[in-house]
Design a protein around this motif. Structure first.
Motif, PDB file in Angstrom:
ATOM      1  N   ARG A 121       0.838  -1.202   0.000  1.00  0.00           N
ATOM      2  CA  ARG A 121       0.000   0.000   0.000  1.00  0.00           C
ATOM      3  C   ARG A 121       0.869   1.246   0.000  1.00  0.00           C
ATOM      4  O   ARG A 121       1.997   1.239   0.501  1.00  0.00           O
ATOM      5  N   THR A 122       0.329   2.299  -0.515  1.00  0.00           N
ATOM      6  CA  THR A 122       1.015   3.598  -0.512  1.00  0.00           C
ATOM      7  C   THR A 122       1.431   3.968   0.905  1.00  0.00           C
ATOM      8  O   THR A 122       0.637   3.829   1.850  1.00  0.00           O
ATOM      9  N   GLY A 123       2.692   4.395   1.036  1.00  0.00           N
ATOM     10  CA  GLY A 123       3.208   4.811   2.329  1.00  0.00           C
ATOM     11  C   GLY A 123       3.919   3.720   3.111  1.00  0.00           C
ATOM     12  O   GLY A 123       4.613   4.008   4.090  1.00  0.00           O
ATOM     13  N   GLU A 124       3.759   2.483   2.687  1.00  0.00           N
ATOM     14  CA  GLU A 124       4.431   1.391   3.385  1.00  0.00           C
ATOM     15  C   GLU A 124       5.923   1.407   3.094  1.00  0.00           C
ATOM     16  O   GLU A 124       6.374   1.847   2.027  1.00  0.00           O
ATOM     17  N   LYS A 125       6.709   0.876   4.021  1.00  0.00           N
ATOM     18  CA  LYS A 125       8.134   0.675   3.808  1.00  0.00           C
ATOM     19  C   LYS A 125       8.297  -0.715   3.194  1.00  0.00           C
ATOM     20  O   LYS A 125       7.738  -1.696   3.690  1.00  0.00           O
ATOM     21  N   VAL A 126       9.073  -0.778   2.115  1.00  0.00           N
ATOM     22  CA  VAL A 126       9.208  -2.030   1.370  1.00  0.00           C
ATOM     23  C   VAL A 126      10.678  -2.421   1.300  1.00  0.00           C
ATOM     24  O   VAL A 126      11.546  -1.582   1.014  1.00  0.00           O
ATOM     25  N   PHE A 127      10.939  -3.693   1.564  1.00  0.00           N
ATOM     26  CA  PHE A 127      12.290  -4.226   1.486  1.00  0.00           C
ATOM     27  C   PHE A 127      12.338  -5.271   0.374  1.00  0.00           C
ATOM     28  O   PHE A 127      11.566  -6.217   0.379  1.00  0.00           O
ATOM     29  N   LEU A 128      13.262  -5.084  -0.553  1.00  0.00           N
ATOM     30  CA  LEU A 128      13.512  -6.089  -1.574  1.00  0.00           C
ATOM     31  C   LEU A 128      14.921  -6.622  -1.353  1.00  0.00           C
ATOM     32  O   LEU A 128      15.874  -5.855  -1.299  1.00  0.00           O
ATOM     33  N   GLU A 129      15.005  -7.940  -1.238  1.00  0.00           N
ATOM     34  CA  GLU A 129      16.287  -8.562  -0.934  1.00  0.00           C
ATOM     35  C   GLU A 129      16.842  -9.283  -2.149  1.00  0.00           C
ATOM     36  O   GLU A 129      16.098  -9.884  -2.924  1.00  0.00           O
ATOM     37  N   CYS A 130      18.159  -9.248  -2.269  1.00  0.00           N
ATOM     38  CA  CYS A 130      18.832  -9.926  -3.368  1.00  0.00           C
ATOM     39  C   CYS A 130      20.064 -10.632  -2.805  1.00  0.00           C
ATOM     40  O   CYS A 130      20.843 -10.026  -2.053  1.00  0.00           O
ATOM     41  N   VAL A 131      20.240 -11.889  -3.209  1.00  0.00           N
ATOM     42  CA  VAL A 131      21.399 -12.657  -2.749  1.00  0.00           C
ATOM     43  C   VAL A 131      22.053 -13.322  -3.950  1.00  0.00           C
ATOM     44  O   VAL A 131      21.372 -13.893  -4.798  1.00  0.00           O
ATOM     45  N   GLN A 132      23.382 -13.219  -4.030  1.00  0.00           N
ATOM     46  CA  GLN A 132      24.138 -13.919  -5.082  1.00  0.00           C
ATOM     47  C   GLN A 132      25.157 -14.844  -4.443  1.00  0.00           C
ATOM     48  O   GLN A 132      25.674 -14.569  -3.366  1.00  0.00           O
ATOM     49  N   ASP A 133      25.426 -15.954  -5.145  1.00  0.00           N
ATOM     50  CA  ASP A 133      26.251 -16.997  -4.543  1.00  0.00           C
ATOM     51  C   ASP A 133      27.595 -17.167  -5.237  1.00  0.00           C
ATOM     52  O   ASP A 133      28.250 -18.206  -5.080  1.00  0.00           O
ATOM     53  N   MET A 134      28.026 -16.160  -6.028  1.00  0.00           N
ATOM     54  CA  MET A 134      29.254 -16.334  -6.789  1.00  0.00           C
ATOM     55  C   MET A 134      30.359 -15.388  -6.348  1.00  0.00           C
ATOM     56  O   MET A 134      31.301 -15.155  -7.097  1.00  0.00           O
ATOM     57  N   ASP A 135      30.240 -14.834  -5.165  1.00  0.00           N
ATOM     58  CA  ASP A 135      31.313 -14.002  -4.628  1.00  0.00           C
ATOM     59  C   ASP A 135      31.599 -12.781  -5.515  1.00  0.00           C
ATOM     60  O   ASP A 135      32.740 -12.318  -5.603  1.00  0.00           O
ATOM     61  N   HIS A 136      30.566 -12.279  -6.158  1.00  0.00           N
ATOM     62  CA  HIS A 136      30.730 -11.100  -7.013  1.00  0.00           C
ATOM     63  C   HIS A 136      30.871  -9.839  -6.175  1.00  0.00           C
ATOM     64  O   HIS A 136      30.167  -9.657  -5.177  1.00  0.00           O
ATOM     65  N   GLU A 137      31.764  -8.944  -6.636  1.00  0.00           N
ATOM     66  CA  GLU A 137      31.951  -7.687  -5.926  1.00  0.00           C
ATOM     67  C   GLU A 137      30.829  -6.679  -6.232  1.00  0.00           C
ATOM     68  O   GLU A 137      30.375  -5.966  -5.366  1.00  0.00           O
ATOM     69  N   ASN A 138      30.439  -6.612  -7.499  1.00  0.00           N
ATOM     70  CA  ASN A 138      29.441  -5.617  -7.912  1.00  0.00           C
ATOM     71  C   ASN A 138      28.036  -6.161  -7.782  1.00  0.00           C
ATOM     72  O   ASN A 138      27.760  -7.302  -8.158  1.00  0.00           O
ATOM     73  N   MET A 139      27.142  -5.330  -7.288  1.00  0.00           N
ATOM     74  CA  MET A 139      25.723  -5.662  -7.287  1.00  0.00           C
ATOM     75  C   MET A 139      24.938  -4.436  -7.705  1.00  0.00           C
ATOM     76  O   MET A 139      25.355  -3.301  -7.449  1.00  0.00           O
ATOM     77  N   PHE A 140      23.803  -4.685  -8.370  1.00  0.00           N
ATOM     78  CA  PHE A 140      23.027  -3.612  -8.998  1.00  0.00           C
ATOM     79  C   PHE A 140      21.536  -3.791  -8.705  1.00  0.00           C
ATOM     80  O   PHE A 140      21.057  -4.913  -8.626  1.00  0.00           O
ATOM     81  N   TRP A 141      20.835  -2.681  -8.610  1.00  0.00           N
ATOM     82  CA  TRP A 141      19.380  -2.690  -8.619  1.00  0.00           C
ATOM     83  C   TRP A 141      18.892  -1.832  -9.782  1.00  0.00           C
ATOM     84  O   TRP A 141      19.282  -0.670  -9.925  1.00  0.00           O
ATOM     85  N   TYR A 142      18.045  -2.444 -10.610  1.00  0.00           N
ATOM     86  CA  TYR A 142      17.418  -1.760 -11.740  1.00  0.00           C
ATOM     87  C   TYR A 142      15.896  -1.832 -11.570  1.00  0.00           C
ATOM     88  O   TYR A 142      15.372  -2.702 -10.885  1.00  0.00           O
ATOM     89  N   ARG A 143      15.223  -0.946 -12.266  1.00  0.00           N
ATOM     90  CA  ARG A 143      13.804  -1.140 -12.482  1.00  0.00           C
ATOM     91  C   ARG A 143      13.547  -1.119 -13.983  1.00  0.00           C
ATOM     92  O   ARG A 143      14.292  -0.473 -14.752  1.00  0.00           O
ATOM     93  N   GLN A 144      12.528  -1.868 -14.381  1.00  0.00           N
ATOM     94  CA  GLN A 144      12.222  -1.983 -15.803  1.00  0.00           C
ATOM     95  C   GLN A 144      10.745  -1.694 -16.018  1.00  0.00           C
ATOM     96  O   GLN A 144       9.887  -2.328 -15.400  1.00  0.00           O
ATOM     97  N   ASP A 145      10.479  -0.722 -16.871  1.00  0.00           N
ATOM     98  CA  ASP A 145       9.114  -0.306 -17.157  1.00  0.00           C
ATOM     99  C   ASP A 145       8.905  -0.276 -18.664  1.00  0.00           C
ATOM    100  O   ASP A 145       9.812   0.105 -19.415  1.00  0.00           O
ATOM    101  N   PRO A 146       7.711  -0.634 -19.121  1.00  0.00           N
ATOM    102  CA  PRO A 146       7.425  -0.611 -20.563  1.00  0.00           C
ATOM    103  C   PRO A 146       7.681   0.775 -21.145  1.00  0.00           C
ATOM    104  O   PRO A 146       7.256   1.783 -20.591  1.00  0.00           O
TER     105      PRO A 146
END
Lengths: 111, 113
Positions: B14-39
């Motif tokens: 709902r509008t106003g809520e705090k939202v947590f999105l979690e991401c986990v990688q298992d290859m010991d990568h140094e770089n991590m990214f968050w993107y959004r994709q919209d039409p």
């Protein structure tokens, strides 16, 4: 970044090779060619990249012309699961770089 | 094989809520990214991180924050969700010196009502 031009769409018969062209006539000497694909409702998937030599991996082959102004991604034996949008990207290799996708080629593999 | 997992495939908030999105990688990568994709707008970079506790703003950081306390985990936080944050959110990772060879998670389709 060099601009890329890809056909909007193409069809391919299952079991046949799919050849996906990309034009990048303004590419500079230190820019790599990367290919990604995105199957509907999934995250993008890295396929392959190269600088000037042809490259092959378990997914595909990348053929880059000698003048580096164009390239072709080859899927040797297309399957229905290869139906996706394929993106050609030309960028300088650097840590932390962001990806941006152009229009891509919508590939439909038909039985 | 590199595996990048995201905590949810679909999320409705709902509008106003705090939202947590979690991401986990298992290859010991140094770089991590968050993107959004919209039409029609393609892929847009929100934040990236090249090391634990390090973060850099991408093109559209407004309304978002991130946290990277461990190398394998990169969290995206929407402090107060708004309807214009309804989108597909994609996490990716890569090695330090192969920044454009990114491996993506399956994505989280977030709907804010």
């Amino acid at each position: 970044d060099a601009k890329t031009t890809q056909p909007t769409s193409m069809d391919c018969a299952e079991g046949r090779a799919a050849n996906l062209p990309c034009n990048h006539s303004t590419i500079s000497g230190n820019e790599y060619v990367y290919w990604y694909r995105q199957i509907h409702s999934q995250g993008p998937q890295y396929i392959i990249h190269g600088l000037k030599n042809n490259e092959t991996n378990e997914m595909a082959s990348l053929i880059i012309t000698e003048d580096r102004k164009s390239s072709t991604l080859i899927l040797p034996h297309a399957t229905l699961r290869d139906t996706a949008v394929y993106y050609c990207i030309v960028r300088v290799e650097a840590a932390g770089n962001k990806l941006t996708f152009g229009g891509g080629t919508r590939v439909l593999v038909k039985p | 094989d590199v595996k990048v997992t995201q905590s949810s495939r679909y999320l409705v908030k709902r509008t106003g809520e705090k939202v947590f999105l979690e991401c986990v990688q298992d290859m010991d990568h140094e770089n991590m990214f968050w993107y959004r994709q919209d039409p029609g707008l393609g892929l847009r970079l929100i934040y990236f991180s090249y090391d634990v506790k390090m973060k850099e703003k991408g093109d559209i950081p407004e309304g978002y924050s991130v946290s990277r306390e461990k190398k394998e985990r990169f969290s995206l936080i929407l402090e107060s969700a708004s309807t214009n944050q309804t989108s597909m959110y994609l996490c990716a990772s890569s090695l330090w010196d192969r920044g454009l060879e990114q491996y993506f998670g399956p994505g989280t389709r977030l709907t804010v009502t």
